[in-house]
Scaffold this active site. Sequence first.
Site, PDB file in Angstrom:
ATOM      1  N   GLY A 153       5.160  -9.457  10.589  1.00 24.45           N
ATOM      2  CA  GLY A 153       4.063  -8.664  11.158  1.00 24.45           C
ATOM      3  C   GLY A 153       2.787  -8.754  10.355  1.00 24.45           C
ATOM      4  O   GLY A 153       2.267  -9.840  10.075  1.00 24.45           O
ATOM      5  N   GLY A 154       2.261  -7.599   9.975  1.00 20.41           N
ATOM      6  CA  GLY A 154       0.997  -7.558   9.239  1.00 20.41           C
ATOM      7  C   GLY A 154       1.056  -8.332   7.939  1.00 20.41           C
ATOM      8  O   GLY A 154       0.040  -8.858   7.463  1.00 20.41           O
TER       9      GLY A 154
ATOM     10  N   GLY B  12     -16.069 -43.079  17.427  1.00 18.98           N
ATOM     11  CA  GLY B  12     -16.491 -41.716  17.090  1.00 18.98           C
ATOM     12  C   GLY B  12     -16.016 -41.326  15.705  1.00 18.98           C
ATOM     13  O   GLY B  12     -16.673 -40.532  15.018  1.00 18.98           O
ATOM     14  N   ALA B  13     -14.880 -41.894  15.308  1.00 21.12           N
ATOM     15  CA  ALA B  13     -14.325 -41.529  14.000  1.00 21.12           C
ATOM     16  C   ALA B  13     -15.267 -41.973  12.867  1.00 21.12           C
ATOM     17  O   ALA B  13     -15.310 -41.345  11.813  1.00 21.12           O
ATOM     18  CB  ALA B  13     -12.944 -42.135  13.827  1.00 21.12           C
TER      19      ALA B  13
HETATM   20  C1  HXC Z   1      10.367   0.512   6.741  1.00 26.84           C
HETATM   21  C2  HXC Z   1      11.669  -1.257   6.110  1.00 26.84           C
HETATM   22  C3  HXC Z   1      10.978  -2.124   6.985  1.00 26.84           C
HETATM   23  C4  HXC Z   1       9.907  -1.577   7.752  1.00 26.84           C
HETATM   24  C5  HXC Z   1      12.454  -3.261   5.951  1.00 26.84           C
HETATM   25  N1  HXC Z   1      12.574  -2.021   5.498  1.00 26.84           N
HETATM   26  N2  HXC Z   1      11.488  -3.367   6.874  1.00 26.84           N
HETATM   27  N3  HXC Z   1      11.362   0.044   5.990  1.00 26.84           N
HETATM   28  N4  HXC Z   1       9.636  -0.263   7.580  1.00 26.84           N
HETATM   29  N5  HXC Z   1       9.159  -2.320   8.554  1.00 26.84           N
HETATM   30  C6  HXC Z   1      13.506  -1.514   4.472  1.00 26.84           C
HETATM   31  C7  HXC Z   1      14.946  -1.546   4.893  1.00 26.84           C
HETATM   32  O1  HXC Z   1      15.287  -0.368   5.587  1.00 26.84           O
HETATM   33  C8  HXC Z   1      15.661  -1.626   3.544  1.00 26.84           C
HETATM   34  O2  HXC Z   1      15.683  -0.353   2.948  1.00 26.84           O
HETATM   35  C9  HXC Z   1      14.723  -2.476   2.730  1.00 26.84           C
HETATM   36  O3  HXC Z   1      13.447  -2.413   3.368  1.00 26.84           O
HETATM   37  C10 HXC Z   1      15.130  -3.939   2.687  1.00 26.84           C
HETATM   38  O4  HXC Z   1      15.339  -4.385   4.025  1.00 26.84           O
HETATM   39  P1  HXC Z   1      16.619  -5.220   4.480  1.00 26.84           P
HETATM   40  O5  HXC Z   1      16.603  -5.290   5.960  1.00 26.84           O
HETATM   41  O6  HXC Z   1      17.840  -4.632   3.824  1.00 26.84           O
HETATM   42  O7  HXC Z   1      16.336  -6.617   3.788  1.00 26.84           O
HETATM   43  P2  HXC Z   1      16.564  -8.073   4.375  1.00 26.84           P
HETATM   44  O8  HXC Z   1      17.940  -8.166   4.933  1.00 26.84           O
HETATM   45  O9  HXC Z   1      16.160  -8.988   3.276  1.00 26.84           O
HETATM   46  O10 HXC Z   1      15.545  -8.223   5.596  1.00 26.84           O
HETATM   47  C11 HXC Z   1      14.146  -8.135   5.376  1.00 26.84           C
HETATM   48  C12 HXC Z   1      13.369  -8.161   6.718  1.00 26.84           C
HETATM   49  C13 HXC Z   1      13.958  -7.042   7.657  1.00 26.84           C
HETATM   50  C14 HXC Z   1      13.528  -9.533   7.368  1.00 26.84           C
HETATM   51  C15 HXC Z   1      11.906  -7.928   6.394  1.00 26.84           C
HETATM   52  O11 HXC Z   1      14.050  -5.822   6.927  1.00 26.84           O
HETATM   53  C16 HXC Z   1      13.112  -6.837   8.863  1.00 26.84           C
HETATM   54  O12 HXC Z   1      13.188  -7.591   9.857  1.00 26.84           O
HETATM   55  N6  HXC Z   1      12.335  -5.737   8.864  1.00 26.84           N
HETATM   56  C17 HXC Z   1      11.485  -5.377   9.992  1.00 26.84           C
HETATM   57  C18 HXC Z   1      10.306  -6.279  10.059  1.00 26.84           C
HETATM   58  C19 HXC Z   1       9.309  -5.808  11.089  1.00 26.84           C
HETATM   59  O13 HXC Z   1       9.536  -5.943  12.287  1.00 26.84           O
HETATM   60  N7  HXC Z   1       8.222  -5.147  10.606  1.00 26.84           N
HETATM   61  C20 HXC Z   1       7.201  -4.488  11.440  1.00 26.84           C
HETATM   62  C21 HXC Z   1       6.167  -5.548  11.786  1.00 26.84           C
HETATM   63  S1  HXC Z   1       4.882  -4.940  12.762  1.00 26.84           S
HETATM   64  P3  HXC Z   1      16.797   0.089   1.901  1.00 26.84           P
HETATM   65  O14 HXC Z   1      16.535   1.529   1.668  1.00 26.84           O
HETATM   66  O15 HXC Z   1      18.121  -0.181   2.549  1.00 26.84           O
HETATM   67  O16 HXC Z   1      16.590  -0.738   0.673  1.00 26.84           O
HETATM   68  C22 HXC Z   1       3.545  -4.924  11.785  1.00 26.84           C
HETATM   69  C23 HXC Z   1       2.296  -4.538  12.475  1.00 26.84           C
HETATM   70  C24 HXC Z   1       1.036  -4.978  11.752  1.00 26.84           C
HETATM   71  O17 HXC Z   1       3.606  -5.223  10.651  1.00 26.84           O
HETATM   72  C25 HXC Z   1      -0.037  -5.468  12.634  1.00 26.84           C
HETATM   73  C26 HXC Z   1      -0.067  -6.958  12.750  1.00 26.84           C
HETATM   74  C27 HXC Z   1      -1.254  -7.515  13.502  1.00 26.84           C
END
Ligand code: HXC
Length: 512
Positions: free
Chosen positions: A172-173, A407-408
């Site tokens: 994401g962000g 052109g290149a």
């Molecule tokens: C809160 C989060 C989190 C999130 C992970 N964690 N993503 N907490 N918000 N977005 C926490 C987990 O609960 C976990 O907590 C710890 O971080 C580690 O995550 P894991 O899943 O255990 O690690 P891993 O297996 O290595 O996977 C990492 C990951 C996965 C691939 C990043 O966590 C994931 O897919 N997260 C969601 C990603 C996502 O969709 N983000 C939102 C994007 S939208 P604990 O307590 O167990 O340690 C966005 C909008 C911005 O960003 C605007 C863009 C234009």
Amino acid sequence: MNSLDNIYQQFEEKEKQTLLGGGIERIAKIHKSGRLTARERINLLLDPDSFNELDKYVLHRATDFDIDKQKITGDGVVSGYGKIDGRMVYVFAQDFTVFGGTLSRANADKIVKIMDLAMKMGAPVIGLNDSGGARIQEGVQSLAGYADIFYRNVRSSGVIPQISAILGPCAGGAVYSPAITDFIFMVKNTSYMFVTGPEVIKTVTHEEVTMEELGGAMSHNAKSGVAHFTADNDEQCLMMIRELMGFLPSNNMEDPPMGVCNDDANREDEKLQTLVPADPNKPYDMKELILSVSDESVFFEVMPHYAQNIIIGFARLGGRPVGIVANQPAMLAGVLDINSSVKGARFVRFCDAFNIPLITLVDVPGFLPGTTQEFGGIIKHGAKLLYAFAEATVPKITLITRKAYGGAYDVMSSKHIGADVNYAYPTAEIAVMGPAGAVSILYRGKLSNKQKKEAIDYYRDTFANPYKAAELGYIDEIIYPKQTRRKLIEALEMTKNKSLANPPKKHGNIPL
Ligand code: HXC
């Protein structure tokens, strides 16, 4: 009343606690995955003992989902300033042990603070990203934090260098901010970038893809072109960032830093006399020329795995950093296509923004024909490279080693779009197209084989050489290949004080 001893002891304990981030177990998990912690990364990146941390005690202020029961000092980002080879940089490193390094309102404010300081002081920002993106528990507050960062990324673009390293799973962000910065580094097997992960993709499009295929280092370095560098591990990645910084000025008002040059500026290389084969269809490796002319043969290549028909990167000539853009005849004959045009254009614009002279090495048979290219928009994408070279006001030095067709020829930093010094080797061929193609169009099957051969020879003698262009002053000098290093350094010396500005405007409208 507390004694001074007690006060200091309390402070010391708090300081110790802040260093642990999300705790020993999570740190062990990070190490087990082959990654370093945020603080370990910063310590390796910066000169020893130069890091000054800011906002170490910041806590998040959210309450939903019971998150207020879990507060960790620093809130998942380590930020501050320090030095690389004695020069100031601002840095933030996301700490994956704290809520997966995700962005909260509070830790976004820490990043925003150092971005604002960096702009005020005119120093680069380096982001070490290891983050799951927006912190879900904070909702729109986190999105607002990202938008604040994106806004500053854009305002800083072209003013201070912005470098991103992706050092873990970034979603994401956490990928959009790096995408706006100048260069992205990734680490093999531990870093990932994607807008949506494999599980979401499976639900929405029913496609099955692994993390590695979707967003691994090689996917983004070789396929998507999103990333510019790959490293084998965190340590190597951080050393590469240090090396890159050595070519860059701190901001757009400075010249890039002169290096110490122990390499003779007049050094001749006899090997270059035979690098370009007499047979125009025979490939050769343009990197040999680049390594031969560069100080101590050091070339810091950018995007080495992507669109390898064009080579881009940094070197020093007589101590002065330069950006090199070169066609690569060893790959697809050095043709310009969509990917190589975009790769070259962005690099040219970076160099121009940061006062880095451009050296362009030309051996190009033209733009790649075909429906894939036409439907993909080669007209628009090729125009980006043309636009970027024409817009660039830094010293521009061009050397045509062999083919400069169609052109290149115009696009590759020709005299007509503002190059300051244009050299050619005696082997150069500057014409609308290659002899065989030209004869087949001019005579369209009207010639016998013998006549065709004669016509091709005539065309080659008349057009496929550097002399016509030199007669017209489009080529300033025809040089012996062995003299290339000296000639390039002399041209850089001559153009050192170049002062040229584009007409005042809000901004141009590059064909995006
Ligand atoms: C809160 C989060 C989190 C999130 C992970 N964690 N993503 N907490 N918000 N977005 C926490 C987990 O609960 C976990 O907590 C710890 O971080 C580690 O995550 P894991 O899943 O255990 O690690 P891993 O297996 O290595 O996977 C990492 C990951 C996965 C691939 C990043 O966590 C994931 O897919 N997260 C969601 C990603 C996502 O969709 N983000 C939102 C994007 S939208 P604990 O307590 O167990 O340690 C966005 C909008 C911005 O960003 C605007 C863009 C234009």
